[in-house]
Write an enzyme that holds these catalytic residues in place. Sequence first.
Site, PDB file in Angstrom:
ATOM      1  N   GLU A 120       0.911  -1.075   0.026  1.00  7.94           N
ATOM      2  CA  GLU A 120       0.016   0.089  -0.063  1.00  7.94           C
ATOM      3  C   GLU A 120       0.800   1.095  -0.033  1.00  7.94           C
ATOM      4  OE1 GLU A 120      -3.420   2.314   2.756  1.00  7.94           O
ATOM      5  OE2 GLU A 120      -2.433   0.368   3.471  1.00  7.94           O
ATOM      6  N   HIS A 175      -4.872   6.471   0.481  1.00  5.83           N
ATOM      7  CA  HIS A 175      -4.660   4.972   1.085  1.00  5.83           C
ATOM      8  C   HIS A 175      -5.448   3.993   0.028  1.00  5.83           C
ATOM      9  CE1 HIS A 175      -3.588   5.901   5.257  1.00  5.83           C
ATOM     10  NE2 HIS A 175      -4.018   7.094   4.877  1.00  5.83           N
ATOM     11  N   GLU A 257      -9.645   6.011   0.144  1.00  5.92           N
ATOM     12  CA  GLU A 257      -9.183   4.391   0.204  1.00  5.92           C
ATOM     13  C   GLU A 257      -9.647   3.992  -1.204  1.00  5.92           C
ATOM     14  OE1 GLU A 257      -7.819   2.682   2.295  1.00  5.92           O
ATOM     15  OE2 GLU A 257      -8.219   3.249   4.268  1.00  5.92           O
TER      16      GLU A 257
END
Length: 294
Positions: A120, A175, A257
């Site tokens: 990530e 993210h 996200e």
Amino acid sequence: MSYEGPEDEAPQPRSRRALPLTFAALVPVALLGWLVYSALGEEPDRPAAAATPSVSAAPGGTSSPSPSAGSLAGKVVVIDPGHNTGNFRHTAEINKQVDIGTGKKECDTTGTATNAGYAEAEFTLDLAHRLRALLEKQGATVELTHDGDREWGPCVDERARIGNTAHADAAISLHADGSAEGNRGFHVIMPGAVHAGAADSRPIVAPSRKLGARVAGGYRRTTGEPFSNYLGDGTGMVTRTDLGGLNLSTVPKVFIECGNMRDKSDVALLTSGPWRQKAAQGISEGIVSFLHES
């Protein structure tokens, strides 16, 4: 597919005797057309461009001006690439507890990764570089909370302080999620009202919601990524009060996200360079739209 118009039948032949008369009759008409063209300075069958700004669709069915180069001059944007590829080597440091207003939380985490090992932190830094380039092209001053130049961190409270110290007009933390296979899609996280300890997010709740809506709209429109099917009740929007990066911020800020790194459909996108460019473009459009409104 090219289209030449409905009248594609061959013209009927004319008599040779009529040709000189027809040609003679056309000469004055052509001359008149040339004079009109010379007087107007443009082709008679091409209308002049309307002097109105171009618009692009925005979330909620409204329209906003398309960004132009230099349109963000004087604006400051802070981009926070989530996590750090070196965090896993510094577990003691990132496990240190910091005050996030509502309590104590770890300085940072290692973040997640795909089953094949694409981290990530690697994804967020690449996306941050792409986003920075797009925003700087629009004239914005862009600061990253880190640029792969630190062994670990920074801690979540320091990430918030960087945006605050820069007096950012907008801040965003990038993210990718690590949920179960089959959970896919993206969501934007906005700050809830927190007034405790070192945190007072109340002044930024409303502008952050506007920023979040614009980012979500631009991201979905540009990437085609669906709203999360496991968080946000299908809206792609989530409010949280347990994130230090939001609680401690004094400037409009959201998290995104971008997808689920454990779902094969999302992984195919997140690991694609061309798709990450689309993701950066969508986020950029959302930020630009917000800054033009604020």
